[in-house]
Scaffold this active site. Structure first.
Site, mmCIF file in Angstrom:
data_model
loop_
_atom_site.group_PDB
_atom_site.id
_atom_site.type_symbol
_atom_site.label_atom_id
_atom_site.label_comp_id
_atom_site.label_asym_id
_atom_site.label_seq_id
_atom_site.Cartn_x
_atom_site.Cartn_y
_atom_site.Cartn_z
ATOM 1 N N ASP A 114 0.723 -1.019 0.046
ATOM 2 C CA ASP A 114 -0.165 0.016 -0.036
ATOM 3 C C ASP A 114 0.859 1.225 -0.049
ATOM 4 O O ASP A 114 1.467 1.696 1.212
ATOM 5 C CB ASP A 114 -1.032 -0.071 1.041
ATOM 6 N N GLU B 17 -1.032 -1.238 -5.030
ATOM 7 C CA GLU B 17 -2.220 -0.606 -4.967
ATOM 8 C C GLU B 17 -1.870 0.539 -6.286
ATOM 9 O O GLU B 17 -0.874 1.228 -6.128
ATOM 10 C CB GLU B 17 -2.685 0.339 -3.856
ATOM 11 N N ASP C 87 -2.434 1.112 7.115
ATOM 12 C CA ASP C 87 -1.819 0.846 5.803
ATOM 13 C C ASP C 87 -1.471 -0.682 5.811
ATOM 14 O O ASP C 87 -1.067 -1.167 4.741
ATOM 15 C CB ASP C 87 -0.559 1.980 5.765
#
EC number: 3.1.21.10
Length: 175
Positions: A7, A68, A141
């Protein structure tokens, strides 16, 4: 299949490692958050992120990396930092010779919660449940990175294997 999910973020970059196969529950291997100091110069922050992700890829030996995909936000400064961190994550996987797949936030949310509009709390709750954890991974996160890894195991593993096979066939046929 072992997947390292990222992430991306310039200040906080979540990293999660899971093992699993499509259609089955995944197993948690590890999760981390790589922090950089906003007071440091950008090149030093990116270098720290690169070294940390390279070390984690070497340590955990994933078969693929899921990152991501950066999407447009109103805050251009935030998008730029996220995009730079994303590039470092993609580079760390590619440098190790691994297939790298990117997923939009809604793809990840849909994979782990069944709803592409789920909020962070729902994603964290489902990651906790899917990995059979006693408590939620913190900060968010880390949970998001684990969600990316789970998404890749369930949705992207087959896609990556087919793409790799097609790439090998193209290279072999070009000789």
């Amino acid at each position: 299949m072992r997947v390292l999910g990222v992430d991306p973020g310039l200040t906080r970059c979540g990293v999660g490692v899971v093992e699993g196969v499509p259609g089955r529950p995944c197993t948690l291997i590890a999760y981390y958050v790589v922090y950089t100091d906003p007071a440091d110069d950008l090149p030093l922050r990116l270098l720290h992120l690169d070294r940390s992700l390279t070390k984690l890829v070497a340590e955990h030996q994933p078969e693929s990396v899921a990152v991501e995909r950066v999407f447009s936000q109103h805050n251009v400064r935030t998008v730029m930092g996220t995009a730079q961190a994303s590039g470092i994550a993609v580079l760390a996987g590619a440098r190790a010779g691994l297939p790298v797949q990117t997923y939009t936030p809604s793809e990840v949310k849909a994979a782990v919660t069944g709803a592409g509009q789920a909020d962070k709390a729902q994603v964290t709750a489902m990651v906790t449940r899917l990995l059979r954890l006693d408590e939620p991974p913190k900060p968010a996160d880390a949970a998001d990175a684990l969600a990316l890894a789970i998404c890749h195991v369930w949705r992207g593993g087959t896609r990556s294997k087919l793409a790799a096979a097609a790439d090998r066939a193209r290279r072999g046929g070009a000789r």
